[in-house]
Design an enzyme around this catalytic site. Structure first.
Site, PDB file in Angstrom:
ATOM      1  N   HIS A  17       6.846 -40.120 -89.009  1.00 33.83           N
ATOM      2  CA  HIS A  17       8.217 -40.050 -89.536  1.00 33.83           C
ATOM      3  C   HIS A  17       8.263 -40.454 -91.010  1.00 33.83           C
ATOM      4  CE1 HIS A  17      12.643 -40.167 -89.097  1.00 33.83           C
ATOM      5  NE2 HIS A  17      12.568 -41.140 -89.992  1.00 33.83           N
ATOM      6  N   GLU A  18       7.644 -41.581 -91.326  1.00 33.22           N
ATOM      7  CA  GLU A  18       7.681 -42.058 -92.703  1.00 33.22           C
ATOM      8  C   GLU A  18       6.856 -41.165 -93.630  1.00 33.22           C
ATOM      9  OE1 GLU A  18       9.829 -44.132 -93.443  1.00 33.22           O
ATOM     10  OE2 GLU A  18      10.309 -44.826 -91.428  1.00 33.22           O
ATOM     11  N   HIS A  21       9.056 -38.355 -94.921  1.00 30.03           N
ATOM     12  CA  HIS A  21       9.846 -38.734 -96.087  1.00 30.03           C
ATOM     13  C   HIS A  21       8.977 -38.796 -97.345  1.00 30.03           C
ATOM     14  CE1 HIS A  21      13.389 -39.526 -93.729  1.00 30.03           C
ATOM     15  NE2 HIS A  21      12.832 -40.514 -93.057  1.00 30.03           N
TER      16      HIS A  21
END
Length: 360
Positions: A17-18, A21
């Site tokens: 997820h990170e 980003h």
């Protein structure tokens, strides 16, 4: 080891997820000054040319930091490569990239699962496996226990079929405030009992979960197209069920709030799957990755969906909301989410079998 495996899976999903980003920002030339896996005390860190990379003590979380609001940053406030100075579309790509990464990762995991383990089919057995919702449910009080198999209701046998669950559900719902006869198989013992469904939402309810009495069997994929197609179908089913679950939580909170699970419950479920078959961890990873994506896309403060909501408002107004308003909303949302997280951790921990034994 199974608990460690489940925690590792969660850490990987957070990392995915990170990374979504991070890569979305860096690919557009946007400055990123921090990339952290986990929260709490720093266990390891490395200072790159632009970004500090860190691993922290508690792996069930993470964040990507931007220098926009860093008082120690030496970057000019007018630099076009600061996130806040980019067009709305660029920022929306960065904000939504974590959700997209989790969805793509879930689909890839399903491809690997079906490619390695095989294409699943179900071999049905007579009856429906049942589980009372709680220790206080009507079904439990009537004598139904977790793992019982209802093999007949009224005079209707529940034959080996995918329609058995629908038949049982319909019979219960159509008999509110009327005694219903159930024939139950518990291991090698057959039991009979009557239960009177309560009227709720215009239907009969007994507080029970229904599970198909079926065993998965696998066959080797005929070709790569079958793997991709099966993965796509399963991915679609999981996404739809996840949205339906959150929809029920919103529209029927009173009856579904007890199904909320925090990190402890998730790790427990993953550990049980890992203990039975290590390949189950792949399916566990796909499910949790999809859930993580759906949770983060909800338009709530402190989540990616909340950030996207701010960007939508900015696009409609032609200018962003005042910083003070955004900060107050985000801080309030963060406090509420942290409070909910702590509550779920305490609740789930208190329900662990070994914890309950301590108080017996």
């Amino acid at each position: 080891m199974s608990v460690l495996a489940a925690i590792t899976v969660l850490a990987i999903l957070i990392l995915v997820h990170e990374l979504g980003h991070f890569l979305a920002a860096r690919s557009q030339g946007i400055y990123v000054n921090r990339f952290s896996l986990g929260f709490g005390p720093t266990l390891w860190k490395y200072q790159g040319s632009q970004t500090e990379y860190a691993v922290r003590a508690f792996p069930l979380g993470g964040f990507v930091g931007f220098p926009d609001d860093d008082p120690d940053s030496k970057i000019s406030p007018d630099d076009p490569n600061l996130l806040r100075n980019r067009p709305i579309l660029d920022r929306a790509v960065v904000v939504s990239a974590g959700v997209i990464a989790n969805l793509v990762f879930a689909y890839l995991v399903l491809i690997v699962l079906f490619g390695i383990v095989g294409i699943p089919d179900l071999q049905y057995e007579p009856g429906v496996v049942v589980q009372p919702d709680t220790e206080q449910s009507l079904a439990y009080e009537a004598g139904i226990r977790k793992g019982d198999i209802i093999i007949a209701i009224q005079d209707k046998e529940l034959k080996a079929s995918k329609n058995a669950v629908t038949l049982l559900k319909t019979e219960i719902e159509n008999h509110p405030n009327q005694p219903v006869y159930l024939k139950i198989q518990r291991q090698q013992e057959n039991l009979s009992l009557y239960i009177t469904p309560q009227l709720k939402d215009s239907k009969g309810r007994i507080g029970i979960r229904l599970i198909e009495n079926a065993t998965p069997i696998y066959h080797r994929p005929r070709n790569i197209q079958e793997v991709f197609g099966t993965a796509a179908n399963k991915f679609q089913q999981l996404v739809m069920r996840t949205f339906q679950g959150f929809g029920q939580l919103i529209t029927n909170f009173q009856n579904t709030a007890d199904k909320l699970a925090g990190p402890v419950k998730i790790v427990e479920a993953g550990a049980k799957l890992a203990a039975t078959d290590s390949t189950n961890l792949l399916f566990f990873a796909a499910i949790i990755s999809i859930n993580l994506a759906v949770i983060n896309i909800l338009p709530l403060p402190a989540l990616d969906g909340g950030q996207l909501a701010f960007l939508l408002i900015e696009g409609l107004r032609g200018k962003p909301l005042p910083n003070r308003v955004q900060e107050n909303v985000m801080q309030t949302g963060l406090v509420l989410l942290l409070g909910l997280g702590i509550f779920l951790i305490v609740k789930d921990t208190s329900q662990l079998e070994w914890v309950q034994k301590l108080f017996q």
